[in-house]
Design a protein around this motif. Structure first.
Motif, PDB file in Angstrom:
ATOM      1  N   ASP A  84       0.827  -1.200   0.000  1.00 53.08           N
ATOM      2  CA  ASP A  84       0.000   0.000   0.000  1.00 53.08           C
ATOM      3  C   ASP A  84       0.868   1.260   0.000  1.00 53.08           C
ATOM      4  O   ASP A  84       1.847   1.344   0.727  1.00 53.08           O
ATOM      5  CB  ASP A  84      -0.906   0.020   1.230  1.00 53.08           C
ATOM      6  CG  ASP A  84      -2.038  -0.995   1.136  1.00 53.08           C
ATOM      7  OD1 ASP A  84      -2.175  -1.618   0.066  1.00 53.08           O
ATOM      8  OD2 ASP A  84      -2.772  -1.164   2.121  1.00 53.08           O
ATOM      9  N   TRP A  85       0.479   2.237  -0.822  1.00 49.89           N
ATOM     10  CA  TRP A  85       1.113   3.545  -0.922  1.00 49.89           C
ATOM     11  C   TRP A  85       2.487   3.507  -1.605  1.00 49.89           C
ATOM     12  O   TRP A  85       3.235   4.468  -1.510  1.00 49.89           O
ATOM     13  CB  TRP A  85       1.233   4.231   0.448  1.00 49.89           C
ATOM     14  CG  TRP A  85      -0.091   4.670   1.000  1.00 49.89           C
ATOM     15  CD1 TRP A  85      -0.911   3.965   1.828  1.00 49.89           C
ATOM     16  CD2 TRP A  85      -0.774   5.897   0.736  1.00 49.89           C
ATOM     17  NE1 TRP A  85      -2.054   4.679   2.106  1.00 49.89           N
ATOM     18  CE2 TRP A  85      -1.990   5.882   1.461  1.00 49.89           C
ATOM     19  CE3 TRP A  85      -0.458   7.035  -0.011  1.00 49.89           C
ATOM     20  CZ2 TRP A  85      -2.902   6.936   1.435  1.00 49.89           C
ATOM     21  CZ3 TRP A  85      -1.365   8.089  -0.036  1.00 49.89           C
ATOM     22  CH2 TRP A  85      -2.568   8.028   0.678  1.00 49.89           C
ATOM     23  N   TYR A  86       2.791   2.424  -2.318  1.00 49.65           N
ATOM     24  CA  TYR A  86       3.999   2.501  -3.131  1.00 49.65           C
ATOM     25  C   TYR A  86       3.727   3.355  -4.364  1.00 49.65           C
ATOM     26  O   TYR A  86       4.483   4.270  -4.684  1.00 49.65           O
ATOM     27  CB  TYR A  86       4.509   1.117  -3.536  1.00 49.65           C
ATOM     28  CG  TYR A  86       5.821   1.223  -4.291  1.00 49.65           C
ATOM     29  CD1 TYR A  86       6.945   1.751  -3.666  1.00 49.65           C
ATOM     30  CD2 TYR A  86       5.921   0.848  -5.629  1.00 49.65           C
ATOM     31  CE1 TYR A  86       8.152   1.897  -4.359  1.00 49.65           C
ATOM     32  CE2 TYR A  86       7.119   0.974  -6.321  1.00 49.65           C
ATOM     33  CZ  TYR A  86       8.226   1.503  -5.678  1.00 49.65           C
ATOM     34  OH  TYR A  86       9.409   1.643  -6.357  1.00 49.65           O
ATOM     35  N   ASP A  87       2.643   3.034  -5.066  1.00 52.68           N
ATOM     36  CA  ASP A  87       2.153   3.864  -6.171  1.00 52.68           C
ATOM     37  C   ASP A  87       3.257   4.248  -7.158  1.00 52.68           C
ATOM     38  O   ASP A  87       3.455   5.429  -7.506  1.00 52.68           O
ATOM     39  CB  ASP A  87       1.490   5.137  -5.633  1.00 52.68           C
ATOM     40  CG  ASP A  87       0.176   4.849  -4.894  1.00 52.68           C
ATOM     41  OD1 ASP A  87      -0.140   3.670  -4.699  1.00 52.68           O
ATOM     42  OD2 ASP A  87      -0.502   5.819  -4.508  1.00 52.68           O
ATOM     43  N   GLY A  88       4.005   3.237  -7.597  1.00 50.25           N
ATOM     44  CA  GLY A  88       5.042   3.479  -8.583  1.00 50.25           C
ATOM     45  C   GLY A  88       6.259   4.197  -8.043  1.00 50.25           C
ATOM     46  O   GLY A  88       7.111   4.630  -8.817  1.00 50.25           O
ATOM     47  N   GLY A  89       6.334   4.355  -6.742  1.00 54.16           N
ATOM     48  CA  GLY A  89       7.487   4.996  -6.125  1.00 54.16           C
ATOM     49  C   GLY A  89       7.389   6.504  -6.009  1.00 54.16           C
ATOM     50  O   GLY A  89       8.364   7.171  -5.633  1.00 54.16           O
ATOM     51  N   THR A 371      12.686  -5.752   2.002  1.00 56.64           N
ATOM     52  CA  THR A 371      11.492  -5.288   1.286  1.00 56.64           C
ATOM     53  C   THR A 371      11.802  -4.129   0.339  1.00 56.64           C
ATOM     54  O   THR A 371      10.886  -3.456  -0.121  1.00 56.64           O
ATOM     55  CB  THR A 371      10.407  -4.840   2.284  1.00 56.64           C
ATOM     56  OG1 THR A 371      10.887  -3.710   3.037  1.00 56.64           O
ATOM     57  CG2 THR A 371      10.027  -5.965   3.235  1.00 56.64           C
ATOM     58  N   GLU A 372      13.066  -3.899   0.057  1.00 53.09           N
ATOM     59  CA  GLU A 372      13.444  -2.734  -0.745  1.00 53.09           C
ATOM     60  C   GLU A 372      12.855  -2.821  -2.160  1.00 53.09           C
ATOM     61  O   GLU A 372      12.714  -3.910  -2.723  1.00 53.09           O
ATOM     62  CB  GLU A 372      14.960  -2.613  -0.822  1.00 53.09           C
ATOM     63  CG  GLU A 372      15.627  -2.264   0.508  1.00 53.09           C
ATOM     64  CD  GLU A 372      15.761  -3.457   1.458  1.00 53.09           C
ATOM     65  OE1 GLU A 372      16.112  -3.229   2.629  1.00 53.09           O
ATOM     66  OE2 GLU A 372      15.515  -4.606   1.009  1.00 53.09           O
ATOM     67  N   TYR A 373      12.565  -1.663  -2.729  1.00 52.03           N
ATOM     68  CA  TYR A 373      11.933  -1.568  -4.044  1.00 52.03           C
ATOM     69  C   TYR A 373      12.908  -1.038  -5.090  1.00 52.03           C
ATOM     70  O   TYR A 373      13.672  -0.111  -4.841  1.00 52.03           O
ATOM     71  CB  TYR A 373      10.736  -0.608  -3.982  1.00 52.03           C
ATOM     72  CG  TYR A 373       9.505  -1.187  -3.334  1.00 52.03           C
ATOM     73  CD1 TYR A 373       8.461  -1.718  -4.102  1.00 52.03           C
ATOM     74  CD2 TYR A 373       9.370  -1.195  -1.951  1.00 52.03           C
ATOM     75  CE1 TYR A 373       7.320  -2.235  -3.509  1.00 52.03           C
ATOM     76  CE2 TYR A 373       8.233  -1.707  -1.346  1.00 52.03           C
ATOM     77  CZ  TYR A 373       7.206  -2.221  -2.126  1.00 52.03           C
ATOM     78  OH  TYR A 373       6.077  -2.736  -1.540  1.00 52.03           O
ATOM     79  N   ASP A 374      12.861  -1.653  -6.259  1.00 49.13           N
ATOM     80  CA  ASP A 374      13.495  -1.123  -7.467  1.00 49.13           C
ATOM     81  C   ASP A 374      14.983  -0.817  -7.303  1.00 49.13           C
ATOM     82  O   ASP A 374      15.498   0.166  -7.851  1.00 49.13           O
ATOM     83  CB  ASP A 374      12.780   0.151  -7.943  1.00 49.13           C
ATOM     84  CG  ASP A 374      11.312  -0.092  -8.248  1.00 49.13           C
ATOM     85  OD1 ASP A 374      10.962  -1.232  -8.608  1.00 49.13           O
ATOM     86  OD2 ASP A 374      10.521   0.863  -8.129  1.00 49.13           O
ATOM     87  N   GLY A 375      15.675  -1.616  -6.519  1.00 51.21           N
ATOM     88  CA  GLY A 375      17.103  -1.439  -6.359  1.00 51.21           C
ATOM     89  C   GLY A 375      17.497  -0.238  -5.528  1.00 51.21           C
ATOM     90  O   GLY A 375      18.653   0.180  -5.558  1.00 51.21           O
TER      91      GLY A 375
END
Length: 528
Positions: A84-89, A371-375
């Motif tokens: 929730d609330w990542y929304d494409g970063g 849980t890190e996103y997109d490197g």
């Protein structure tokens, strides 16, 4: 019925219903106006003006709230465990200052501002042609609309610098694609425009609540001069002397610091004698609602607060070190943040989240390893982490929309602006101290916490304590030289520090409609 409810009805019945698509400065503003005889009655004119006031609902809470508080030092919108609330970063981009012309909140903010300016231009044309008003009435209505337009243009200049300055309605046969006007020229235009309308604006009276009054005009002038140096614009007068002059005018208009600080955020805060310029909301609004509660409260906070709003979104929370700036004895500490273990108001039992944790709004917000996103270093946090916005009162029967109004300008801000201007110009430190202490005495209820003397550091701190969540963080942080310094060290997500980031990129969507727009320096060129 509250006045704000009446305006909400009129807005839907007239302006938006009659020309819903003539409000975009770069695109739809060129559509046709309604029939030439519209505005022939006072009811129709009031409907037009009421809708212009209602454009402010797109200011806060909304895109500008997130852009100000999360790019500044007050808030974050972390990614909650589960996505929730990542929304494409985009919220990572706002916090880390890595936004682009494609960032959704940036595009939405540009759209809200330009559409609102377009609506003002359309309304001005209609009111100018109305035969339903005396010349004096027409002058006041037009000044009110022009004041709201000036506010929106000021917001655009603050966030983007060089912006289109389109001040006339253009119809389908005159499709002008505006070029950018320099920040200096926009600033100069605003000073001239507000000085031209101030004497014609509605007087400071209860019946003019939520209008752009003379008090709003002088406050906006003070804001312009206070930020002039930070914006890099020049003035023909001493800017800080003008802040003091206009602040004195506002302080002499009968506004009063409410004895109870919370009165500014209550369910009946339209009665605040401190409110200078407000966006009026109603719990019966069907669009552009005040959904502060949805933006911040956990999915199950309604059980602890005893409210009926069970569809909250569990988003924005406070940056941890910002919370720790507060003195725990300051009533604004608990009056600003919802913190700690939450108990069911009906049963007294500790509320459990769907992830099996106690619903405990900790000050710390900790990213979960792995849980890190997109490197990047940006990861998810537990659903319950973070102190929530607790400044505006939540009604027991709250469901879809909050009744509380949003005071864009209020007297406490003017006190602190004058104190800052005094110190920046080498004026009376004693007077600045008295102004700051008036705010502190109101907050604490006594003089035990007064300062012996203040510097700019104390003024900045008091602005943070007094105005948290009120959409001043970004502007204040830039002016005080700490915009690159976030207050969430546990994130390990460093902010970019380039000077060009004090301006946002111009929206990619706006450029696709108007290729005359030029991207702000430092940002990648628009995508073809």
């Amino acid at each position: 019925m509250k006045r704000k409810t009446i305006l909400s009805f009129l807005a839907g019945a007239f302006l938006m219903g009659i020309f819903p698509s003539c409000t975009n400065l770069d695109e739809d503003v060129y559509d046709k106006l309604p029939a030439d005889d519209f505005g022939g009655t006072l009811i129709e004119v009031n409907g037009l003006v009421g809708n212009i006031h209602n454009t402010l609902r797109r200011y806060c809470p909304g895109e500008f709230w997130h852009l100000s508080e999360c790019s500044g030092s007050v808030a974050i919108t972390p990614t909650r465990f589960g996505g929730d609330w990542y929304d494409g970063g985009q919220y990572r981009e706002i916090y880390m200052h890595t936004w682009t012309s494609q960032t959704s909140r940036v595009k939405g903010a540009w759209k809200a501002a330009t559409e609102s300016i377009g609506a003002c231009n359309a309304a001005i044309k209609l009111v100018e042609g109305s035969a339903a008003l005396t010349e004096a009435e027409k002058a006041e209505k037009l000044a009110d609309i022009r004041g709201v337009r000036a506010f929106w243009i000021y917001i655009m200049m603050d966030y983007w610098g060089n912006v289109p300055l389109l001040t006339e309605y253009a119809d389908a046969n005159d499709k002008v694609l505006p070029e950018l006007t320099s920040r200096q020229d926009v600033f100069n235009w605003l000073i001239t425009e507000i000085n031209e309308i101030v004497g014609k604006c509605p007087a400071v009276k209860t019946e003019n609540y939520a209008s752009f009054t003379q008090g709003a005009a002088y406050t906006l002038l003070a804001k312009l001069y206070l930020n002039a140096e930070a914006w890099g614009v020049t003035t023909t007068e001493n800017a800080y002397a003008k802040v003091i002059e206009y602040s004195d005018k506002v302080m002499g208009m009968g506004y009063v610091l409410e004895p109870n600080w919370k009165a500014n955020f209550s369910l009946t805060n339209q009665n605040s004698r401190e409110a200078i310029f407000s966006c009026a909301f109603s719990n019966t609004d069907t669009e552009n609602q005040n959904q502060m509660m949805n933006n911040t409260l956990h999915y199950k906070d309604y059980l602890a607060l005893g409210i009926t709003a069970s569809g909250t979104w569990n988003g924005i929370c406070a940056q941890p070190e910002f919370v720790r700036l507060f003195d725990e004895e300051d009533p604004r500490f608990e009056g600003t943040f919802l913190m700690g273990l939450q108990h069911n108001a009906s049963t007294g039992e500790v509320i459990m989240t769907d992830h099996g944790y106690e619903l405990n709004h900790t000050i710390d917000v900790n990213m979960i390893p792995g849980t890190e996103y997109d490197g990047t270093k940006w990861g998810a946090v537990n659903q319950h982490d973070g102190a929530r916005c607790f400044k505006w009162e939540y009604a027991a029967d709250l469901t879809d929309a909050m009744e509380n109004d949003f005071h864009i300008f209020r007297l406490a801000d003017v006190y602190l602006m004058k104190a800052e201007a005094l110190l920046r110009s080498g004026g009376s430190a004693s007077e600045a101290t008295s102004l700051v202490n008036a705010i502190r005495e109101r907050a604490y209820g006594n003089s035990d916490h007064n300062y012996a003397t203040v510097t700019l550091k104390e003024v900045q701190s008091e602005r943070r304590f007094e105005l948290a969540w009120e959409a001043w963080s970004r502007q204040d942080d830039i002016r005080f030289g700490c915009f690159t310094t976030a207050m969430w060290p546990q994130s390990n997500c460093d902010r970019k520090t380039d000077d060009y980031l004090k301006l946002l990129p111009i929206s990619q969507d706006a450029w696709q409609v108007n290729p005359n727009l030029k991207q702000n320096p430092g940002y990648s060129a628009f995508s073809q």
